[in-house]
Write a protein that holds these residues in place. Structure first.
Motif, PDB file in Angstrom:
ATOM      1  N   TYR A 166      -0.104  -5.777  -2.727  1.00 16.19           N
ATOM      2  CA  TYR A 166       0.620  -5.442  -1.499  1.00 16.19           C
ATOM      3  C   TYR A 166       2.133  -5.528  -1.715  1.00 16.19           C
ATOM      4  O   TYR A 166       2.888  -4.707  -1.198  1.00 16.19           O
ATOM      5  CB  TYR A 166       0.207  -6.375  -0.348  1.00 16.19           C
ATOM      6  N   TRP A 188      -0.107  -5.365   7.546  1.00 16.48           N
ATOM      7  CA  TRP A 188      -1.558  -5.292   7.348  1.00 16.48           C
ATOM      8  C   TRP A 188      -2.074  -6.572   6.700  1.00 16.48           C
ATOM      9  O   TRP A 188      -3.090  -7.125   7.113  1.00 16.48           O
ATOM     10  CB  TRP A 188      -1.924  -4.081   6.494  1.00 16.48           C
ATOM     11  N   PRO A 245       2.564  -2.469   4.803  1.00 20.51           N
ATOM     12  CA  PRO A 245       1.680  -3.302   3.967  1.00 20.51           C
ATOM     13  C   PRO A 245       1.788  -4.791   4.279  1.00 20.51           C
ATOM     14  O   PRO A 245       0.784  -5.504   4.270  1.00 20.51           O
ATOM     15  CB  PRO A 245       2.155  -3.010   2.534  1.00 20.51           C
ATOM     16  N   MET A 262      -2.819   1.859   2.596  1.00 24.96           N
ATOM     17  CA  MET A 262      -1.369   1.658   2.497  1.00 24.96           C
ATOM     18  C   MET A 262      -0.761   2.159   1.191  1.00 24.96           C
ATOM     19  O   MET A 262       0.350   1.779   0.839  1.00 24.96           O
ATOM     20  CB  MET A 262      -1.042   0.162   2.647  1.00 24.96           C
ATOM     21  N   GLY A 268      -7.128  -2.185   3.452  1.00 26.36           N
ATOM     22  CA  GLY A 268      -5.690  -1.971   3.578  1.00 26.36           C
ATOM     23  C   GLY A 268      -5.077  -1.431   2.305  1.00 26.36           C
ATOM     24  O   GLY A 268      -4.154  -0.615   2.347  1.00 26.36           O
TER      25      GLY A 268
END
Length: 159
Positions: A76, A117, A114, A144, A140
């Motif tokens: 992420y 999320w 991100p 993303m 996610g």
């Protein structure tokens, strides 16, 4: 000054005092067992090391789950960097279609997506099983993806 207790010299002082009642151990079950019926919400969980997690608190994560969450969190973080690089690379091209203010707002929303999320999935699945939390985070990861960075790259040009 009668407190309702028998204060004789030969009595066990405090045996019948209701304020001294500590109760029995909290009911708890090990992995694989589920309490059902009345009072099942008050049953805790027995951890692998023998400690008891009280009812209502999530069980602690294992080592594999922590490592998985760390790897997913790192991905992420890379997505955030990818959205920044890809968005800045497309800024000159996008200004022909969208106002600079609108593009800047959209860029920072894309950069924050991100992070939002990850935090939302982590908080909302706090009481859920580990596989549900990891599934929400992996979903996610699929949603993303920083497409501007992937399609244009850090040094590519828009054709």
């Amino acid at each position: 000054m009668n407190s309702g207790r028998d204060d004789h010299a030969l009595s066990w002082d405090g045996d019948d005092d209701p304020t001294m009642d500590v109760g029995g151990p909290a009911p708890a079950l090990p992995d694989g067992f589920t309490a059902v019926g009345r009072g099942s919400d008050d049953v805790g969980h027995i951890n692998d090391d023998g400690t008891i997690t009280p009812a209502g608190e999530p069980a602690p994560l294992g080592s594999a789950a922590l490592v998985t969450l760390g790897v997913i969190g790192g991905i992420y973080a890379l997505y955030v960097i990818g959205w920044i690089i890809g968005g800045v690379r497309l800024q000159d091209t996008a200004n022909f279609l969208v106002s600079p203010v609108g593009y800047g707002a959209a860029l920072w929303l894309a950069v924050a997506a991100p992070i939002l999320w990850f935090v939302t999935a982590f908080v909302l699945t706090r009481a859920a099983k580990s596989w549900i939390r990891i599934s929400a985070l992996v979903a996610g990861l699929a949603l993303m993806v920083p497409w501007p960075f992937i399609l244009v790259g850090a040094v590519g040009t828009v054709a």
